[in-house]
Motif scaffolding. Structure first.
Motif, short mmCIF file in Angstrom:
data_model
loop_
_atom_site.label_atom_id
_atom_site.label_comp_id
_atom_site.label_asym_id
_atom_site.label_seq_id
_atom_site.Cartn_x
_atom_site.Cartn_y
_atom_site.Cartn_z
N ILE A 182 -9.76 -6.92 -4.21
CA ILE A 182 -8.57 -6.07 -4.05
C ILE A 182 -7.97 -5.66 -5.39
CG2 ILE A 182 -7.98 -7.15 -1.84
CD1 ILE A 182 -5.79 -8.69 -3.28
N GLU A 238 9.46 -2.25 1.37
CA GLU A 238 10.23 -1.99 0.16
C GLU A 238 10.83 -0.59 0.18
OE1 GLU A 238 11.79 -3.92 -2.88
OE2 GLU A 238 10.19 -4.74 -1.64
N VAL A 239 9.99 0.36 0.55
CA VAL A 239 10.45 1.76 0.57
C VAL A 239 11.51 1.95 1.64
CG1 VAL A 239 9.73 4.09 1.17
CG2 VAL A 239 8.37 2.75 -0.40
N ALA A 286 4.26 -4.59 -5.37
CA ALA A 286 3.15 -4.62 -4.41
C ALA A 286 2.03 -5.53 -4.90
CB ALA A 286 2.63 -3.21 -4.16
N LEU A 287 1.76 -5.46 -6.20
CA LEU A 287 0.73 -6.34 -6.76
C LEU A 287 1.11 -7.81 -6.56
CD1 LEU A 287 -0.24 -4.66 -10.16
CD2 LEU A 287 -1.37 -4.48 -7.94
N SER A 314 -0.24 -5.96 1.15
CA SER A 314 0.33 -5.11 0.09
C SER A 314 0.83 -3.80 0.69
CB SER A 314 -0.69 -4.87 -1.01
OG SER A 314 -1.93 -4.47 -0.50
N GLY A 372 3.08 -8.95 -4.35
CA GLY A 372 3.01 -9.23 -2.93
C GLY A 372 1.61 -9.58 -2.45
N SER A 373 0.62 -8.81 -2.88
CA SER A 373 -0.72 -9.10 -2.40
C SER A 373 -1.23 -10.40 -3.00
CB SER A 373 -1.68 -7.93 -2.68
OG SER A 373 -1.57 -7.50 -4.00
N PRO A 433 -6.77 -3.72 -8.38
CA PRO A 433 -6.48 -2.27 -8.45
C PRO A 433 -7.40 -1.58 -9.44
CG PRO A 433 -4.82 -3.51 -9.65
CD PRO A 433 -5.69 -4.52 -8.96
N LEU A 487 -3.09 -1.68 -15.16
CA LEU A 487 -2.58 -2.73 -14.28
C LEU A 487 -3.48 -3.97 -14.33
CD1 LEU A 487 -1.66 -0.59 -11.16
CD2 LEU A 487 -0.11 -1.47 -12.90
N THR A 527 2.31 5.18 -5.33
CA THR A 527 2.21 3.72 -5.36
C THR A 527 0.91 3.25 -4.74
OG1 THR A 527 4.61 3.58 -5.15
CG2 THR A 527 3.35 1.58 -4.71
N GLU A 579 7.75 4.75 -9.80
CA GLU A 579 6.96 3.94 -8.86
C GLU A 579 6.37 2.69 -9.50
OE1 GLU A 579 5.85 7.07 -9.57
OE2 GLU A 579 3.72 7.03 -10.04
N ILE A 585 -2.38 1.07 -6.53
CA ILE A 585 -2.87 -0.26 -6.19
C ILE A 585 -4.12 -0.21 -5.33
CG2 ILE A 585 -0.56 -1.26 -6.30
CD1 ILE A 585 -0.55 -1.32 -3.27
N LEU A 609 -4.97 -6.73 1.89
CA LEU A 609 -4.74 -5.28 1.86
C LEU A 609 -3.57 -4.92 2.78
CD1 LEU A 609 -8.32 -3.72 1.99
CD2 LEU A 609 -6.86 -4.12 0.01
N LEU A 645 7.74 -0.38 -8.00
CA LEU A 645 7.20 -0.57 -6.65
C LEU A 645 5.76 -1.08 -6.74
CD1 LEU A 645 8.48 -0.06 -3.94
CD2 LEU A 645 7.49 2.24 -3.93
N VAL A 646 5.01 -0.50 -7.65
CA VAL A 646 3.62 -0.89 -7.83
C VAL A 646 3.50 -2.36 -8.19
CG1 VAL A 646 1.64 -0.64 -9.39
CG2 VAL A 646 2.75 1.40 -8.46
N VAL A 691 4.74 -2.50 0.51
CA VAL A 691 5.20 -1.22 0.00
C VAL A 691 6.08 -0.52 1.04
CG1 VAL A 691 4.49 1.10 -0.68
CG2 VAL A 691 3.25 -0.88 -1.56
N LEU A 737 6.43 9.27 -3.65
CA LEU A 737 6.52 7.93 -4.24
C LEU A 737 5.54 6.96 -3.58
CD1 LEU A 737 8.03 5.83 -6.00
CD2 LEU A 737 9.69 5.59 -4.16
N HIS A 781 14.76 0.19 0.26
CA HIS A 781 15.39 0.52 -1.02
C HIS A 781 15.20 1.96 -1.48
CE1 HIS A 781 16.56 -3.57 -1.71
NE2 HIS A 781 15.36 -3.95 -1.33
#
Lengths: 210, 210
Positions: free
Chosen positions: B199, A175-176, B164-165, A168, B167-168, B201, B206, A195, B157, A199, A165, B160-161, A172, A191, A179
């Motif tokens: 975890i 990343e934010v 993040a997925l 992730s 990434g986790s 989502p 997704l 996001t 987003e 997730i 957790l 980004l989402v 985010v 945003l 970018h």
DNA sequence: GCATTTGTGGCAGTCACTGCCAGAAATGAC
DNA sequence: GTCATTTCTGGCAGTGACTGCCACAAATGC
């Protein structure tokens, strides 16, 4: 003002000045083409002394970043102990973004991120630092989870779950920051919220959607 | 057997041998205390030539790791295009774990991870590589998402989402590889499944819980 | 005021890495 | 097979990050 602090105080002052000088040089010529000798000369100390203040060349760059990270971790841990981890994390992210937008050093911070993005070497270190923070924060949240008798559990995976957790969430945020810095603050916040909602884990005890 | 391949073939053979020799030396004396000169001498080439095969000292270490990463990404992209990203990722993780357990080089791989864990410098590079893969895989999944007319969306987003997925997911995989290698395969698989379920989502498109 | 601790610069040395060059070896055309 | 061209190689000198060592200066404690 006590005696042991005085030395430490001047040491901190020197570190600060060296760091400032270094960042300016990095902005001028780039990270790779600025030598430690350059930094030391500009700061008025010897190269040998530079390494007494900073263990490595990149440490002078991350001196500031570490503060931001520490502040984020602190914000998470300031949340009520019984709160679901996801909620604590989400709240801390929003607080961080808000404080960041109000930061007087906003412009400076942006330039610093440009240096970062331009140097793969620095990026690698940055990721390592983020990973360290992830571990630190994950463990802290796990301790807190274990300390709460209401949800105390021997589940071996809960530690892994919490780290994931945190991962992730930090993903985010990173990343934010890297970018989506051109967006106006309100839009960026929207945003991030969208996001994080997308997730959000399903499990209620982690902070699942209401 | 064609002409242009012959040279490339011997080049690959040399790289392989240098890499093998280097790993052995790292296992013996540790990464930091093994110099490039040592490696070159043990491999029967000059130090200068070493840098013609590997751009940096750590590249000789990661030569193998890159293949594993590429294989994981490939497994994700082999999943049907319309599948929810989370499901594709989860399946690829399970396939990777299974193939890993059946790997004849299992023991070797374990030793390699010991070298990695013992060197902060290598860990930093490793995180950077993982971050690169995360970006690459996230973008690929995003392209695939955009290509599907059924769920095509202008949501800013969603990119980004998806990152993040990824990434986790990579976070869990890395964590398990580094810290749960002592578990028997079946137990480790169970741990990973439980973690990923926790975890998962909530959003159905997704890959949310059925 | 003096002894002790702490900070500083200089210097030599290690190690990763690069540019340059001259010679060996493989390649391809004839 | 011979020869010109391309490719590869080792050696060498140099740069830059970083460390250990040392002598000296400055601050500190008494």
């Amino acid at each position: 003002m006590p005696k042991p602090t005085l030395r430490e105080l001047s040491r901190q002052a020197v570190k600060q000045r060296v760091s400032d000088v270094a960042i300016d040089l990095f902005l001028e010529r780039g990270y790779e083409s600025t030598t430690v000798e350059d930094i030391a000369a500009a700061a008025g100390i010897s190269e040998r002394s530079f390494f007494r203040y900073f263990a490595t060349k990149d440490a002078v760059f991350f001196a500031r970043g570490a503060e931001y990270t520490a502040a984020f971790i602190e914000r998470v841990l300031e949340r009520p102990a019984g709160e679901a981890p996801w909620i604590s994390l989400q709240t801390a992210v929003e607080l961080t973004l808000t404080s960041f937008d109000n930061d007087v050093e906003f412009t400076k911070a942006r330039e610093v991120r440009e240096i970062l993005a331009a140097s793969p070497e620095l990026m690698a270190r940055q990721f390592a630092h983020v990973a360290d923070s992830q571990r630190e924060l994950g463990d802290a949240l796990w301790d807190r989870w274990q300390a709460d008798p209401a949800r105390h559990t021997e589940d071996p995976e809960i530690r892994l779950v919490i780290r994931a957790l945190v991962g992730s969430m930090l993903g985010v945020l990173t990343e934010v920051m890297l970018h989506a810095e051109d967006l106006p603050p309100a839009e960026r916040m929207r945003l991030v919220r969208a996001t994080l909602d997308a997730i959000r884990p399903a499990r209620a005890d982690l902070g699942g959607a209401p």
